[in-house]
Design a protein around this motif. Sequence first.
Motif, PDB file in Angstrom:
ATOM      1  N   ARG A   7      35.101 -25.194 -12.139  1.00 60.01           N
ATOM      2  CA  ARG A   7      33.774 -25.584 -12.483  1.00 60.01           C
ATOM      3  C   ARG A   7      33.299 -26.592 -11.497  1.00 60.01           C
ATOM      4  NH1 ARG A   7      35.721 -28.941 -17.952  1.00 60.01           N
ATOM      5  NH2 ARG A   7      35.594 -30.962 -17.033  1.00 60.01           N
ATOM      6  N   CYS A  26      35.431 -32.319 -21.818  1.00 56.89           N
ATOM      7  CA  CYS A  26      36.847 -32.016 -21.889  1.00 56.89           C
ATOM      8  C   CYS A  26      37.508 -31.463 -20.529  1.00 56.89           C
ATOM      9  CB  CYS A  26      36.868 -30.705 -22.888  1.00 56.89           C
ATOM     10  SG  CYS A  26      38.489 -30.117 -23.209  1.00 56.89           S
ATOM     11  N   TRP A  28      37.150 -25.880 -30.445  1.00 55.11           N
ATOM     12  CA  TRP A  28      35.598 -26.465 -30.110  1.00 55.11           C
ATOM     13  C   TRP A  28      34.912 -25.657 -31.070  1.00 55.11           C
ATOM     14  CZ3 TRP A  28      35.652 -31.108 -29.152  1.00 55.11           C
ATOM     15  CH2 TRP A  28      36.488 -31.656 -28.022  1.00 55.11           C
ATOM     16  N   LEU A  41      40.236 -24.267 -15.271  1.00 51.91           N
ATOM     17  CA  LEU A  41      38.784 -24.107 -14.975  1.00 51.91           C
ATOM     18  C   LEU A  41      38.109 -25.262 -14.826  1.00 51.91           C
ATOM     19  CD1 LEU A  41      38.599 -22.023 -18.401  1.00 51.91           C
ATOM     20  CD2 LEU A  41      38.829 -21.494 -16.332  1.00 51.91           C
ATOM     21  N   PRO A  89      31.841 -28.598 -18.977  1.00 54.89           N
ATOM     22  CA  PRO A  89      31.773 -27.670 -19.918  1.00 54.89           C
ATOM     23  C   PRO A  89      30.340 -27.591 -20.386  1.00 54.89           C
ATOM     24  CG  PRO A  89      33.733 -29.075 -20.366  1.00 54.89           C
ATOM     25  CD  PRO A  89      32.748 -29.810 -19.331  1.00 54.89           C
ATOM     26  N   ALA A 117      40.718 -30.058 -20.582  1.00 60.38           N
ATOM     27  CA  ALA A 117      42.184 -29.608 -21.257  1.00 60.38           C
ATOM     28  C   ALA A 117      42.542 -28.161 -20.273  1.00 60.38           C
ATOM     29  CB  ALA A 117      41.924 -29.056 -22.360  1.00 60.38           C
ATOM     30  N   CYS A 118      41.833 -27.676 -19.559  1.00 60.26           N
ATOM     31  CA  CYS A 118      42.279 -26.504 -18.837  1.00 60.26           C
ATOM     32  C   CYS A 118      42.155 -26.853 -17.299  1.00 60.26           C
ATOM     33  CB  CYS A 118      41.333 -25.269 -19.048  1.00 60.26           C
ATOM     34  SG  CYS A 118      41.237 -25.042 -20.685  1.00 60.26           S
ATOM     35  N   VAL A 146      34.710 -19.705 -25.011  1.00 59.75           N
ATOM     36  CA  VAL A 146      35.327 -20.561 -23.867  1.00 59.75           C
ATOM     37  C   VAL A 146      33.923 -21.280 -23.521  1.00 59.75           C
ATOM     38  CG1 VAL A 146      36.467 -20.630 -21.629  1.00 59.75           C
ATOM     39  CG2 VAL A 146      37.095 -19.081 -23.524  1.00 59.75           C
ATOM     40  N   ARG A 147      34.275 -22.697 -23.176  1.00 60.95           N
ATOM     41  CA  ARG A 147      33.106 -23.618 -22.715  1.00 60.95           C
ATOM     42  C   ARG A 147      33.082 -23.922 -21.062  1.00 60.95           C
ATOM     43  NH1 ARG A 147      30.357 -25.076 -27.583  1.00 60.95           N
ATOM     44  NH2 ARG A 147      31.764 -24.260 -29.175  1.00 60.95           N
ATOM     45  N   CYS A 148      34.059 -23.410 -20.373  1.00 55.14           N
ATOM     46  CA  CYS A 148      33.888 -23.552 -18.981  1.00 55.14           C
ATOM     47  C   CYS A 148      33.837 -22.444 -18.250  1.00 55.14           C
ATOM     48  CB  CYS A 148      35.134 -24.517 -18.595  1.00 55.14           C
ATOM     49  SG  CYS A 148      35.164 -26.078 -19.148  1.00 55.14           S
ATOM     50  N   ALA A 171      43.061 -22.674 -25.886  1.00 61.33           N
ATOM     51  CA  ALA A 171      42.804 -23.939 -25.561  1.00 61.33           C
ATOM     52  C   ALA A 171      41.469 -24.324 -26.045  1.00 61.33           C
ATOM     53  CB  ALA A 171      42.939 -24.677 -23.983  1.00 61.33           C
ATOM     54  N   CYS A 172      40.559 -23.723 -26.071  1.00 60.65           N
ATOM     55  CA  CYS A 172      39.113 -23.949 -26.136  1.00 60.65           C
ATOM     56  C   CYS A 172      38.750 -23.538 -27.699  1.00 60.65           C
ATOM     57  CB  CYS A 172      38.068 -23.016 -25.330  1.00 60.65           C
ATOM     58  SG  CYS A 172      36.462 -24.019 -24.948  1.00 60.65           S
TER      59      CYS A 172
HETATM   60 FE1  SF4 Z   1      37.887 -27.744 -22.342  1.00 57.36          FE
HETATM   61 FE2  SF4 Z   1      37.392 -25.375 -23.365  1.00 57.36          FE
HETATM   62 FE3  SF4 Z   1      36.757 -26.145 -20.741  1.00 57.36          FE
HETATM   63 FE4  SF4 Z   1      39.256 -25.564 -21.487  1.00 57.36          FE
HETATM   64  S1  SF4 Z   1      37.656 -24.292 -21.416  1.00 57.36           S
HETATM   65  S2  SF4 Z   1      38.416 -27.468 -20.343  1.00 57.36           S
HETATM   66  S3  SF4 Z   1      39.300 -26.404 -23.671  1.00 57.36           S
HETATM   67  S4  SF4 Z   1      35.991 -27.019 -22.785  1.00 57.36           S
END
Ligand code: SF4
Length: 229
Positions: A23, A13, A136, A19, A44, A15-16, A116-118, A132-133
């Motif tokens: 990362r 992903c 998931w 982030l 992520p 999307a952000c 939040v995955r990142c 946004a996250c």
């Molecule tokens: Fe994707 Fe979530 Fe990372 Fe945003 S925080 S880029 S939605 S995985």
Amino acid sequence: RDVAELDARITVCRACPRLVEWRETVATQGRRASFADQPYWGRPGPGFGDAEAEVLVVGLAPAANGTNRTGRMFTGDRSGDWLYAALHRAGYANQPTSLASGDGLELRGLRIIAAVRCAPPANKPTTAEKVACAHWLDRDLELAAPRLRSVLALGSIAWDATLGSARRLGWDVPRPKPRFGHEAEAVLTTTDGRGVRLVGSYHVSQQNTFTGKLTQTMLDAAIARLGQD
Ligand code: SF4
């Protein structure tokens, strides 16, 4: 769809924009000196644990030099040391430490995910990034729903995110909105009419564990509630 496919989709992903940049910048230029010779994950963080879990643990977000380095939830930092030691004491983990992939760690009946995955700068995702996250997290709860018994929310952001996902999935959520607190509890009812116990715990961050806001006894007490009928 299963959790393996979900995890695979999460890890790609982008999307952000903020982030994604953070990362990848940490992974390529911002490594902590003690990890300078290690490859960084820089993506992520997928869920980790038992694909057939009856219990979910929802964290806040990966740490820049923890999950963002190792690619495994709560792995390679002090927060993870606390969490996995407690999960081992409670019988969910086969060992008390989580060092890196390939260390033999296995979780039984429990899967760890995050709101939040990142990894976010200063461990603070923006509202837009949390929004946004959220889908998931929706998918993780949806996949787990047929057997899900309980969810441990580490911190108020994870608590609110879980309530938000439950609402979007059409689960019955108590009103007024249940308030977060350590050992706070709420029962969410899935669309199949199954009750899911949501338990709150102060986050296992160093900010809480170093200051004594969260003790091992307190964390053990919150985790013990997950297995209660
Ligand atoms: Fe994707 Fe979530 Fe990372 Fe945003 S925080 S880029 S939605 S995985």
